[in-house]
Design a protein around this motif. Structure first.
Motif, PDB file in Angstrom:
ATOM      1  N   ALA A 273      -9.309  16.481  10.834  1.00 37.78           N
ATOM      2  CA  ALA A 273      -7.911  16.560  12.304  1.00 37.78           C
ATOM      3  C   ALA A 273      -7.657  15.347  12.457  1.00 37.78           C
ATOM      4  O   ALA A 273      -5.787  14.806  13.215  1.00 37.78           O
ATOM      5  N   SER A 274      -7.769  14.298  12.713  1.00 36.35           N
ATOM      6  CA  SER A 274      -8.111  13.015  12.876  1.00 36.35           C
ATOM      7  C   SER A 274      -9.414  11.711  12.538  1.00 36.35           C
ATOM      8  O   SER A 274     -10.000  12.115  12.361  1.00 36.35           O
ATOM      9  N   VAL A 275      -8.987  11.322  12.144  1.00 41.19           N
ATOM     10  CA  VAL A 275      -9.825   9.421  11.705  1.00 41.19           C
ATOM     11  C   VAL A 275     -10.331   9.065  13.519  1.00 41.19           C
ATOM     12  O   VAL A 275      -9.909   8.759  13.743  1.00 41.19           O
ATOM     13  N   SER A 276     -11.552   9.837  13.065  1.00 45.33           N
ATOM     14  CA  SER A 276     -12.189   9.714  14.504  1.00 45.33           C
ATOM     15  C   SER A 276     -13.353   9.109  14.711  1.00 45.33           C
ATOM     16  O   SER A 276     -14.241   9.121  15.921  1.00 45.33           O
ATOM     17  N   HIS A 277     -13.775   8.559  13.767  1.00 43.90           N
ATOM     18  CA  HIS A 277     -14.940   7.389  14.011  1.00 43.90           C
ATOM     19  C   HIS A 277     -14.446   6.259  13.336  1.00 43.90           C
ATOM     20  O   HIS A 277     -13.125   5.783  13.013  1.00 43.90           O
ATOM     21  N   PRO A 278     -15.440   4.795  13.881  1.00 44.84           N
ATOM     22  CA  PRO A 278     -14.420   3.276  13.601  1.00 44.84           C
ATOM     23  C   PRO A 278     -15.322   3.105  12.175  1.00 44.84           C
ATOM     24  O   PRO A 278     -16.043   2.985  12.089  1.00 44.84           O
ATOM     25  N   GLY A 279     -13.654   2.262  11.485  1.00 44.06           N
ATOM     26  CA  GLY A 279     -14.271   2.086  10.289  1.00 44.06           C
ATOM     27  C   GLY A 279     -13.187   1.968   9.386  1.00 44.06           C
ATOM     28  O   GLY A 279     -11.850   1.793   9.481  1.00 44.06           O
ATOM     29  N   PRO A 280     -13.186   0.948   7.868  1.00 41.10           N
ATOM     30  CA  PRO A 280     -11.967   0.020   7.704  1.00 41.10           C
ATOM     31  C   PRO A 280     -11.415   1.690   6.623  1.00 41.10           C
ATOM     32  O   PRO A 280     -12.150   2.536   5.880  1.00 41.10           O
ATOM     33  N   MET A 281     -10.340   1.396   7.013  1.00 40.74           N
ATOM     34  CA  MET A 281      -9.186   2.516   5.573  1.00 40.74           C
ATOM     35  C   MET A 281      -9.227   1.370   4.154  1.00 40.74           C
ATOM     36  O   MET A 281      -8.939   0.114   4.586  1.00 40.74           O
ATOM     37  N   ALA A 282      -8.567   1.779   2.693  1.00 41.66           N
ATOM     38  CA  ALA A 282      -8.472   1.915   1.418  1.00 41.66           C
ATOM     39  C   ALA A 282      -8.547   3.197   0.642  1.00 41.66           C
ATOM     40  O   ALA A 282      -8.272   3.628   0.758  1.00 41.66           O
TER      41      ALA A 282
ATOM     42  N   GLN B 195      -6.351  -2.839   1.930  1.00 40.38           N
ATOM     43  CA  GLN B 195      -7.902  -3.097   2.310  1.00 40.38           C
ATOM     44  C   GLN B 195      -7.174  -3.306   4.221  1.00 40.38           C
ATOM     45  O   GLN B 195      -6.566  -4.257   4.589  1.00 40.38           O
ATOM     46  N   GLU B 196      -7.459  -2.144   4.832  1.00 30.71           N
ATOM     47  CA  GLU B 196      -7.862  -2.129   6.321  1.00 30.71           C
ATOM     48  C   GLU B 196      -8.910  -3.557   6.921  1.00 30.71           C
ATOM     49  O   GLU B 196      -9.620  -3.161   6.817  1.00 30.71           O
TER      50      GLU B 196
ATOM     51  N   PRO C 219     -22.590  -5.379   2.244  1.00 34.87           N
ATOM     52  CA  PRO C 219     -22.339  -6.512   3.501  1.00 34.87           C
ATOM     53  C   PRO C 219     -21.227  -5.566   4.638  1.00 34.87           C
ATOM     54  O   PRO C 219     -21.396  -5.348   6.282  1.00 34.87           O
ATOM     55  N   GLY C 220     -20.544  -5.320   3.744  1.00 34.00           N
ATOM     56  CA  GLY C 220     -19.866  -3.338   4.839  1.00 34.00           C
ATOM     57  C   GLY C 220     -19.915  -2.830   4.784  1.00 34.00           C
ATOM     58  O   GLY C 220     -19.036  -1.834   4.950  1.00 34.00           O
ATOM     59  N   ILE C 221     -20.514  -2.206   4.150  1.00 44.14           N
ATOM     60  CA  ILE C 221     -21.346  -1.153   4.058  1.00 44.14           C
ATOM     61  C   ILE C 221     -23.094  -0.461   4.825  1.00 44.14           C
ATOM     62  O   ILE C 221     -23.145   0.270   6.004  1.00 44.14           O
ATOM     63  N   LEU C 222     -23.776  -1.560   5.024  1.00 43.89           N
ATOM     64  CA  LEU C 222     -24.567  -1.838   5.690  1.00 43.89           C
ATOM     65  C   LEU C 222     -24.452  -2.511   6.506  1.00 43.89           C
ATOM     66  O   LEU C 222     -24.612  -4.270   6.819  1.00 43.89           O
ATOM     67  N   ILE C 223     -24.009  -2.573   8.113  1.00 45.80           N
ATOM     68  CA  ILE C 223     -23.799  -3.651   9.321  1.00 45.80           C
ATOM     69  C   ILE C 223     -24.163  -2.515  10.697  1.00 45.80           C
ATOM     70  O   ILE C 223     -23.664  -1.579  10.588  1.00 45.80           O
ATOM     71  N   ASN C 224     -24.418  -3.247  11.189  1.00 46.54           N
ATOM     72  CA  ASN C 224     -24.499  -2.748  12.760  1.00 46.54           C
ATOM     73  C   ASN C 224     -22.892  -3.172  13.537  1.00 46.54           C
ATOM     74  O   ASN C 224     -23.295  -4.781  13.576  1.00 46.54           O
ATOM     75  N   ILE C 225     -22.301  -2.371  14.137  1.00 46.78           N
ATOM     76  CA  ILE C 225     -21.044  -3.246  14.484  1.00 46.78           C
ATOM     77  C   ILE C 225     -21.196  -2.867  16.373  1.00 46.78           C
ATOM     78  O   ILE C 225     -19.920  -3.630  16.712  1.00 46.78           O
TER      79      ILE C 225
ATOM     80  N   PRO D 258     -15.468  -6.487   3.585  1.00 47.55           N
ATOM     81  CA  PRO D 258     -15.116  -5.022   2.858  1.00 47.55           C
ATOM     82  C   PRO D 258     -15.683  -5.017   1.422  1.00 47.55           C
ATOM     83  O   PRO D 258     -15.681  -5.685   1.112  1.00 47.55           O
ATOM     84  N   PRO D 259     -16.076  -3.402   1.174  1.00 42.55           N
ATOM     85  CA  PRO D 259     -16.855  -3.429   0.168  1.00 42.55           C
ATOM     86  C   PRO D 259     -15.630  -3.883  -1.436  1.00 42.55           C
ATOM     87  O   PRO D 259     -14.896  -3.708  -1.152  1.00 42.55           O
ATOM     88  N   GLY D 260     -16.406  -3.547  -2.726  1.00 42.04           N
ATOM     89  CA  GLY D 260     -15.037  -3.700  -3.335  1.00 42.04           C
ATOM     90  C   GLY D 260     -14.728  -4.850  -3.815  1.00 42.04           C
ATOM     91  O   GLY D 260     -14.717  -5.958  -3.110  1.00 42.04           O
TER      92      GLY D 260
END
Length: 227
Positions: free
Chosen positions: A82-91, A118-119, A203-209, A219-221
């Motif tokens: 329905a919408s992007v409902s969690h915090p994090g980056p789009m790519a 990359q957001e 580091p962009g995947i394993l992170i405490n925000i 960001p990864p990649g």
């Protein structure tokens, strides 16, 4: 009975907090986008070494019913349900379909994917992302692509539980495109494979925000490619 009802309510709440990416522009769900494994559950991919991290296909090799015609250089809207409902980056990543294949038949394997968007977050008392709550995410199809068929991969990494390995949640899908009108000069410096592009400890995947609140984000990649 009470336990069963409570479990059902909890399951519904979890599913509602998750999301899929089933369509582009004003098309019907799964018309141009390959049906994902989570088309009913809305659940994420969490294993970056799984083949599901590529297009999250429910039926690999089946493809979507149709391929979407788009002009190079134009903006395409990729829709969340329905919408992007969690915090994090789009790519967004794109890959050209090789000779002898079609967007409906090609599996997208190998080092063929280039990142085109990359957001990045905004920093302050917390990390914030412009995609949070979005129902549609615009991406510009590179104006220098050569004519042909492509797979466009949308990816949102939900980082709310990413403080431990395997906690990051990947929501993604692949749309089938037929691109025309480009200059044909696209020459990306880096192409990656899925799986293979990411590690669970990047580091962009394993992170405490949340604490301490980060002041930078990697960001990864690969880097974003441009014309």
């Amino acid at each position: 009975m009470k336990l069963t009802l409570a479990t059902a309510v909890l399951a519904a709440a979890v599913a509602e907090a998750h999301y899929t990416f089933p369509s582009v522009d004003s098309s019907a769900d799964w018309q141009y986008v390959r049906t994902t494994t989570n088309y009913q559950s809305n659940g994420p991919v969490t294993d970056v070494t799984s083949d599901q991290i590529r297009c999250y296909e429910r039926d690999p090799g089946t493809g979507a019913p149709e391929t979407y015609a788009v002009t190079a250089g134009k903006v395409l809207n990729y829709n969340a349900k329905a919408s992007v409902s969690h915090p994090g980056p789009m790519a967004f990543y794109i890959a050209k379909v090789p000779e002898g294949e079609t967007a409906a038949t090609w599996d997208g394997s190998g080092q063929v994917w280039s990142k085109i968007y990359q957001e990045m977050p905004q920093f302050g008392a917390s990390m914030t992302w412009s995609s949070d709550g979005a129902k549609s995410i615009p991406v510009t199809i590179p104006s220098c692509l050569s004519d042909g068929e492509y797979l466009l991969r949308v990816e949102h990494i939900a980082l709310h539980s990413a403080g431990s390995a395997g906690g990051a949640q990947f929501y993604l899908s692949c749309a089938q495109l037929s691109v025309s009108g480009g200059s044909g000069t696209w020459s990306p410096k880096s192409k990656v494979a899925f799986p293979g592009a990411y590690s669970a400890t990047d580091p962009g995947i394993l992170i405490n925000i949340y604490y301490p609140v980060p002041t930078s984000y990697t960001p990864p990649g690969p880097a974003v490619e441009s014309c």
